[in-house]
Design a protein around this motif. Structure first.
Motif, PDB file in Angstrom:
ATOM      1  N   UNK A 248      13.138  73.080  65.733  1.00  0.00           N
ATOM      2  CA  UNK A 248      12.124  72.247  65.405  1.00  0.00           C
ATOM      3  C   UNK A 248      12.148  71.398  65.749  1.00  0.00           C
ATOM      4  N   UNK A 249      13.515  70.616  66.414  1.00  0.00           N
ATOM      5  CA  UNK A 249      13.352  68.989  66.205  1.00  0.00           C
ATOM      6  C   UNK A 249      13.150  67.979  67.414  1.00  0.00           C
ATOM      7  N   UNK A 250      12.131  68.163  67.547  1.00  0.00           N
ATOM      8  CA  UNK A 250      11.435  67.619  69.547  1.00  0.00           C
ATOM      9  C   UNK A 250      11.802  66.282  69.270  1.00  0.00           C
ATOM     10  N   UNK A 251      12.452  66.064  68.025  1.00  0.00           N
ATOM     11  CA  UNK A 251      12.531  64.236  68.062  1.00  0.00           C
ATOM     12  C   UNK A 251      14.468  64.011  69.472  1.00  0.00           C
ATOM     13  N   UNK A 252      15.102  65.223  68.457  1.00  0.00           N
ATOM     14  CA  UNK A 252      16.313  64.975  69.350  1.00  0.00           C
ATOM     15  C   UNK A 252      15.854  65.711  70.562  1.00  0.00           C
ATOM     16  N   UNK A 253      15.203  66.538  71.280  1.00  0.00           N
ATOM     17  CA  UNK A 253      14.928  67.404  71.881  1.00  0.00           C
ATOM     18  C   UNK A 253      14.491  65.684  72.859  1.00  0.00           C
ATOM     19  N   UNK A 254      13.653  65.346  72.956  1.00  0.00           N
ATOM     20  CA  UNK A 254      13.261  63.480  73.291  1.00  0.00           C
ATOM     21  C   UNK A 254      14.478  62.576  73.847  1.00  0.00           C
ATOM     22  N   UNK A 255      15.377  62.639  72.747  1.00  0.00           N
ATOM     23  CA  UNK A 255      16.407  62.123  73.244  1.00  0.00           C
ATOM     24  C   UNK A 255      17.006  62.624  73.908  1.00  0.00           C
ATOM     25  N   UNK A 256      17.252  63.902  74.331  1.00  0.00           N
ATOM     26  CA  UNK A 256      17.775  64.864  75.799  1.00  0.00           C
ATOM     27  C   UNK A 256      17.344  64.564  76.943  1.00  0.00           C
ATOM     28  N   UNK A 257      15.880  64.544  76.566  1.00  0.00           N
ATOM     29  CA  UNK A 257      15.054  64.151  77.827  1.00  0.00           C
ATOM     30  C   UNK A 257      14.882  62.960  78.327  1.00  0.00           C
ATOM     31  N   UNK A 258      14.723  61.978  77.514  1.00  0.00           N
ATOM     32  CA  UNK A 258      15.050  60.548  77.743  1.00  0.00           C
ATOM     33  C   UNK A 258      16.462  60.568  78.961  1.00  0.00           C
ATOM     34  N   UNK A 259      17.636  61.213  78.148  1.00  0.00           N
ATOM     35  CA  UNK A 259      18.458  60.826  78.736  1.00  0.00           C
ATOM     36  C   UNK A 259      18.600  61.601  80.111  1.00  0.00           C
ATOM     37  N   UNK A 260      18.424  62.911  79.962  1.00  0.00           N
ATOM     38  CA  UNK A 260      18.065  63.735  81.528  1.00  0.00           C
ATOM     39  C   UNK A 260      17.917  62.283  82.566  1.00  0.00           C
ATOM     40  N   UNK A 261      15.971  62.290  82.134  1.00  0.00           N
ATOM     41  CA  UNK A 261      15.242  61.024  83.132  1.00  0.00           C
ATOM     42  C   UNK A 261      15.924  59.648  83.805  1.00  0.00           C
ATOM     43  N   UNK A 262      16.590  59.094  83.138  1.00  0.00           N
ATOM     44  CA  UNK A 262      17.721  58.716  83.203  1.00  0.00           C
ATOM     45  C   UNK A 262      19.098  58.158  83.977  1.00  0.00           C
ATOM     46  N   UNK A 263      19.277  59.490  84.033  1.00  0.00           N
ATOM     47  CA  UNK A 263      20.352  60.271  84.722  1.00  0.00           C
ATOM     48  C   UNK A 263      19.969  61.280  85.775  1.00  0.00           C
TER      49      UNK A 263
END
Length: 706
Positions: A248-263
């Motif tokens: 339940x670490x949504x902040x780290x999950x959001x970091x991955x999500x941001x990376x996925x969007x950028x790439x």
């Protein structure tokens, strides 16, 4: 009475390792086909496993090639059997094909694959040489089941898994903490020595960090990888996202999500589904829905992910709506689809949809899937069809802890405590150890029936099976004691708990104080409850109700004034009923429904019949210091009564009426609905925010305690 041969079959199926010869295996197979047919996926998988364990390749393939939908265990059995019989290229080809269908191999299949590589003298696969897999022909033994995945991606996956397998075998030599550190260190050293690092090798190191709980290191490796000429692929990101979901670490999950969007990976269906799962597990279902809507292509995985996310987070109506949209989009439901949506039917008591799903499940041959069958048991039980639930349970060839728990809880909710206790004992005789959920089911049954001694014995026996009581089990015992009127004993039990009591546990005792009209103790409990859960308005409402019933209007008014000062407002009472595939909502006192005039007439007629049967409105439940006539009118327009009246005029005589309410049913409505069930000859199911109520022949399954 079951025959001795049928009992023998059941015994062997529970312990397939007892089959030691080819003759015994074939006899069991023949007996199953003769008595149960050949459609059962679960039974076929067990038989295939037996043949595979005996290295009977021909027999294994005969079973395997008859699957319409191949379970993961079946794939593993064939991979293992090929390898053990020396068909190493076929073993590897089958493994590649299994991965092409998205099946996760697990550590139990890797020894067979490593053995195949070893005998083919192609260990180069562990250090970048892919040629062995380029040379693997399509096996003559296995039908081609994969879609359009490329050979290179398959090889990459396989190579990655083989490296992990080497690490897994090394780790098994020492303790868990040491083996993780040494194993990961070895993999890291090999990785650092590699002159050319490809995506698969990066994935292996990142996955190793994740598996060892080194999440920051995994993210750092991901950042390093992004700084090279290589781009992380779907497998890179998907190896990280589920871990953040589990923790339940949504902040780290959001970091991955941001990376996925950028790439540009965020539109990928595989990554999209992983993001949907991650947000849903972190109770951010709104974000799950946003990710889903942004997917340009929605496959069955993404549809099932968003449906399951909605249901897991309690947005059942939205989940059902998405399921209907999936069907409208011509996406065929698979097994996991039904496991996801059936709990929504159970919670909303939408029996008609549940029956439609059940019919479809039978048509496509999923009815022997244990998870689906258990969901059907749960759905029918919560819709008040306990005999149908039992029929499905009895037809299951093998029962696991989930199916046992579903039927025990079903009997508990429907007020059949003795049947629940018998089933609990039968489960143990069937060598199934009760888990925490099973104990909660049996304690619920004892609580609803006032079986204090039995409930206490079950509670104290939990340690025998290595099950530690949690808050829900303590709440069940508090509920059991309170229901029996042993209020001070319940109060002491809660105070002596080894874990800090929550507001919900105090709420259980507060409800008992209301039932037994102990205002003095209720005031103490309400104080404890507000300390444990300051933002909860439940204790204020219950205590205010008790003051009103006792005629202490000044105390009730003072309490409600304090609630207003704290900004607390009671949400409007609302009830829902599903009639002919359309959900109708009713708010207390609301006159906006298109059929309100007919509802009003039906309520007036019903009210007269209730009075003739002896019903007397409990006007103290109106909770307002107004005249008697006004109080009666307030009770007359409660949302559940509006919904029930609409159900009566909209459905054929004898049809069960199913209502969902967002708040607790008041005492007067509870009494009135008991009368209505008797007068109208209707079963009425009401699921409020506190209990499951099945009204039948003038009685309620809750035993007038909720």
């Amino acid at each position: 009475m079951e025959s001795s041969s049928e009992n023998l079959v059941k015994t062997l199926l529970r312990n397939p390792s007892s089959i030691k010869t080819k003759s015994q295996a074939k006899q069991l197979h023949a007996q199953i086909v003769k008595t149960r047919g050949s459609r059962s996926v679960s039974l076929a998988t067990i038989i295939l496993g037996i043949y595979s364990d005996l290295n009977l390749l021909k027999e294994s393939l005969e079973v395997f090639n008859n699957f319409r939908y191949v379970p993961t265990k079946a794939w593993k059995s064939v991979v293992r059997c090929y390898s053990c019989n020396g068909y190493f290229r076929d073993s590897l080809a089958c493994f590649v094909e299994m991965r092409g269908w998205g099946k996760l191999p697990g550590s139990d299949v890797f020894p067979s694959v490593v053995r195949a590589c070893t005998h083919l003298k192609e260990l180069r696969v562990l250090s970048h040489d892919y040629h062995v897999f380029d040379e693997i022909p399509q096996s003559d033994h296995v039908y081609s089941r994969r879609s359009s995945l490329t050979q290179d991606s398959e090889i990459g996956i396989l190579r990655n898994e083989l490296i992990r397998s080497e690490k897994s075998h090394f780790e098994s030599l020492s303790g868990r903490r040491m083996k993780n550190a040494i194993g990961l260190d070895s993999v890291s050293k090999i990785f650092q020595m590699m002159p050319d690092k490809d995506v698969v090798s990066w994935n292996t190191v990142i996955g190793g960090n994740v598996q060892s709980g080194l999440y920051e290191e995994a993210l750092e490796r991901l950042r390093e990888m992004s700084n090279t000429y290589l781009k992380p692929d779907c497998f890179t990101l998907s190896s990280v996202l589920p871990v953040f979901a589990r923790h339940v670490d949504v902040l780290k999950g959001k970091e991955i999500h941001g990376y996925a969007i950028r790439h540009g990976f965020d539109k990928d269906e595989f990554i999209g589904s992983s993001l949907i799962d991650m947000y849903a597990t972190c109770t951010r279902v709104e974000d799950s829905y946003r990710v889903f809507n942004l997917l340009s292509e929605k496959d069955d995985v993404s549809w099932n992910s968003i449906i399951a996310g909605c249901v897991q987070n309690g947005t059942f109506v939205e989940g059902l709506g998405l399921f209907r949209q999936m069907l409208a989009a011509n996406v065929k439901p698979v097994e996991v689809s039904f496991s996801a949506i059936l709990p929504a039917c159970a919670h909303l008591s939408t029996l008609h949809l549940g029956k439609q799903l059940h019919a479809y499940i039978i048509r496509v041959g999923f009815d022997q899937n244990m998870y689906i069958a258990s969901s059907l048991v749960d759905m029918y039980a919560k819709c008040g069809k306990i005999m149908t639930a039992r029929w499905i349970f009895d037809r299951m060839e093998i029962h696991d802890s989930v199916s046992w728990t579903a039927i025990i809880m079903g009997y508990a909710l429907n007020g059949h405590a003795r049947e629940a206790t018998i089933l609990f004992e039968n489960m143990q005789h069937d060598k199934i150890k009760p888990n925490a959920v099973a104990y909660l089911a049996i304690l619920t049954a004892c609580s609803h029936a006032g079986l204090v001694d039995e409930g206490w014995n079950y509670f104290t026996s939990m340690n025998r099976y290595g099950v530690s009581p949690d808050l829900e089990h303590y709440a069940s015992i508090a509920d059991l004691l309170g229901r029996a009127g042993r209020l001070m004993e319940a109060y002491k039990f809660i105070n002596d708990m080894p874990i800090k009591p929550t507001g919900s546990i105090w709420a259980t005792l507060l409800s008992a104080c209301r039932v037994h009209k102990n205002v003095e103790l209720a005031e103490k409990v309400a104080k404890e409850m507000t300390t444990a859960d300051p933002g909860n308005m439940g204790p204020y409402l219950l205590l205010s109700n008790m003051y009103s019933v006792a005629g202490r209007w000044k105390d009730a008014s003072k309490l409600r004034t304090n609630m207003k000062k704290k900004g607390m407002r009671k949400p409007p009472a609302c009830s829902w009923i599903d009639v002919r595939n359309q959900v109708h909502a009713f708010v207390s006192g609301d006159t906006s429904h298109p059929y309100y005039d007919q509802i009003h007439v039906a309520l007036r007629d019903l009210y007269e019949r209730l009075k003739q049967e002896g019903y007397v409105p409990q006007i103290s439940e109106a909770l307002h210091d107004v005249d008697e006539e006004q109080k009666s009118d307030l009770l007359y327009t409660h949302s559940e009564r509006l919904a029930i009246a609409f159900g009566i005029i909209s459905t054929p005589a004898g049809t069960t009426i199913r209502i969902i309410k967002n708040l607790r049913v008041c005492v007067d409505c509870h009494t009135a609905i008991k009368f209505i069930s008797k007068i109208m000859g209707r079963d009425i199911i009401v699921r409020d925010n506190s209990r499951f109520h099945l009204f039948k022949d003038g009685n309620c399954s809750c035993g007038d305690y909720w």
